[in-house]
Design a protein around this motif. Structure first.
Motif, PDB file in Angstrom:
ATOM      1  N   SER A  88       0.829  -1.197   0.000  1.00 43.24           N
ATOM      2  CA  SER A  88       0.000   0.000   0.000  1.00 43.24           C
ATOM      3  C   SER A  88       0.870   1.256   0.000  1.00 43.24           C
ATOM      4  N   GLY A  89       0.229   2.405  -0.204  1.00 43.23           N
ATOM      5  CA  GLY A  89       0.955   3.667  -0.164  1.00 43.23           C
ATOM      6  C   GLY A  89       1.584   3.919   1.187  1.00 43.23           C
ATOM      7  N   ALA A  90       0.891   3.537   2.273  1.00 38.57           N
ATOM      8  CA  ALA A  90       1.435   3.739   3.610  1.00 38.57           C
ATOM      9  C   ALA A  90       2.700   2.912   3.823  1.00 38.57           C
ATOM     10  N   VAL A  91       2.700   1.684   3.324  1.00 37.00           N
ATOM     11  CA  VAL A  91       3.877   0.825   3.459  1.00 37.00           C
ATOM     12  C   VAL A  91       5.027   1.365   2.610  1.00 37.00           C
ATOM     13  N   LEU A  92       4.712   1.816   1.397  1.00 38.75           N
ATOM     14  CA  LEU A  92       5.751   2.374   0.531  1.00 38.75           C
ATOM     15  C   LEU A  92       6.367   3.625   1.153  1.00 38.75           C
ATOM     16  N   ALA A  93       5.553   4.436   1.816  1.00 38.69           N
ATOM     17  CA  ALA A  93       6.066   5.634   2.481  1.00 38.69           C
ATOM     18  C   ALA A  93       6.985   5.251   3.638  1.00 38.69           C
ATOM     19  N   ALA A  94       6.614   4.216   4.370  1.00 39.73           N
ATOM     20  CA  ALA A  94       7.457   3.757   5.473  1.00 39.73           C
ATOM     21  C   ALA A  94       8.792   3.241   4.953  1.00 39.73           C
ATOM     22  N   ILE A  95       8.759   2.551   3.811  1.00 35.90           N
ATOM     23  CA  ILE A  95       9.992   2.030   3.214  1.00 35.90           C
ATOM     24  C   ILE A  95      10.885   3.177   2.757  1.00 35.90           C
ATOM     25  N   ALA A  96      10.286   4.220   2.195  1.00 35.64           N
ATOM     26  CA  ALA A  96      11.063   5.369   1.739  1.00 35.64           C
ATOM     27  C   ALA A  96      11.788   6.036   2.903  1.00 35.64           C
ATOM     28  N   ALA A  97      11.138   6.069   4.066  1.00 31.83           N
ATOM     29  CA  ALA A  97      11.758   6.666   5.248  1.00 31.83           C
ATOM     30  C   ALA A  97      12.791   5.743   5.870  1.00 31.83           C
TER      31      ALA A  97
END
Length: 354
Positions: free
Chosen positions: A52-61
């Motif tokens: 999901s977008g939330a998981v992808l954002a966490a990975i980016a951080a």
């Protein structure tokens, strides 16, 4: 909590965390990961899920937040038949190594593991220094380290070699087994009691795939013969979670020819408790254990209480871990400064102009 999820190793705190997440989400455990897709095992069977977008954002951080084999996740089903990983539960334990490309960030090999089995073939003769390196990684994970010596049917001095390995592995059980004859397999199976999860670490040719097949009682993984030069061929090419028929979960990993430590301070102390105890007795707290007066480590070397081989192995791993810690600290400082500059620019741009 369903019996199917319990068999996969789901514990109460993780179950409560997943149940508290908002929305109609389904819990599951990551079996394997392939380029942004996760195969997840739920109580109704396996599914393929994107992130999901939330998981992808966490990975980016934080790249370590990337879903990996062994993770517990929450899944959402969509009207167009898509399934997405919406959240990753906090990890109880994690096997973390330095990234192969030289980055100061670590790579999570497996998560939520109860036992880390360092699998070592008795033929050719085991490399004790390499075992110590794997054990430092295993101790750092927070799971229980065990050394499993395989291919006992190929040597006549398995017990003698096991004694040498045990000397270099204080605090860790050393088991001897043979996937061919079945010798010692029950002792290895007992590590999985109570639906435990065991991750297998070792070099190519150590016998990990053969061990998994023997524990399962069926040929689940391909097995290749060792090369003439004594080096193994890569049979497993990805990390994969396997639910065994007699209970328990095994995570098989590809053969690791290079294994860099990632800030493994506590893991090193646990892998070398004898050297750590000596270092604590030195006259100076910042003793480098080389030529300083009152160095308990050097005294033990002179008296023969500490072997030169073990001391040199400890020094090498200490230097490597210290180097990776410095690199990680520098990266965190740069990231913090970048975030401060961005916040400063945002405040400046948002202030009303006269």
């Amino acid at each position: 909590m369903s019996a199917e999820l319990q068999a996969l190793g789901l514990d109460a705190p993780t179950a409560d965390h997943l149940a508290a997440l908002p929305g109609e989400l389904v819990p599951g455990r990551v079996v394997r990961v392939d380029k942004g897709l996760s195969t997840v095992l739920t109580e109704d069977g396996p599914v393929r899920a994107t992130w999901s977008g939330a998981v992808l954002a966490a990975i980016a951080a934080d790249p370590q937040a990337t879903p990996c084999t062994g993770d517990w996740v929450a899944l959402r089903s969509w009207p167009d038949d898509r399934i997405t990983v919406e959240a990753v539960a906090p990890r109880r334990t994690a096997i973390l190594r330095a990234e192969v490309g030289g980055s100061s960030r670590g790579q999570v090999l497996a998560a939520n593991v109860d036992v880390v089995a360092v699998v070592v073939g008795l033929h050719p003769e085991p490399n004790i220094g390499r075992i110590e390196r794997f054990l430092a990684l295993a101790w750092e994970s927070g799971a229980r380290p065990v050394v499993v010596l395989t291919k006992a049917d190929l040597v006549g001095d398995a017990d003698s070699v096991a004694e040498d390995v045990a000397t270099a592995a204080p605090g860790a059980d050393v088991l001897v087994c043979s996937a061919t004859t079945g010798e010692g397999l029950e002792a290895v199976r007992s590590l999985l009691d109570g639906n435990a999860t065991m991750a297998l670490l070792g070099t190519s040719g150590a016998g990990k795939s053969s061990l998994v097949n023997a524990l399962a009682g069926v040929e689940l993984l391909d097995v290749q013969a060792i090369r003439e030069d004594g080096k193994g061929r890569h049979t497993s090419v990805r990390r994969e979670l396997i639910l065994l028929p007699r209970g328990g979960v095994v995570i098989d990993t590809p053969g690791l020819r290079g294994l860099g430590l990632q800030e493994a301070g506590e893991g090193l102390a646990a892998a070398f408790p004898d050297v750590a105890a000596l270092a604590a007795q030195c006259r100076f707290k910042d003793c480098a254990h080389v030529t300083e007066p009152g160095c308990a480590v050097q005294e033990a070397l002179e008296e023969g209480a500490l072997s030169v081989r073990r001391y040199e192995s400890w020094v090498k791993l200490q230097r490597e871990a210290a180097y990776m810690t410095r690199r990680a600290d520098n990266r965190r400082q740069l990231e913090a400064r970048k975030a401060w500059i961005q916040a400063k620019d945002y405040r400046r741009d948002s202030e009303p102009r006269p």
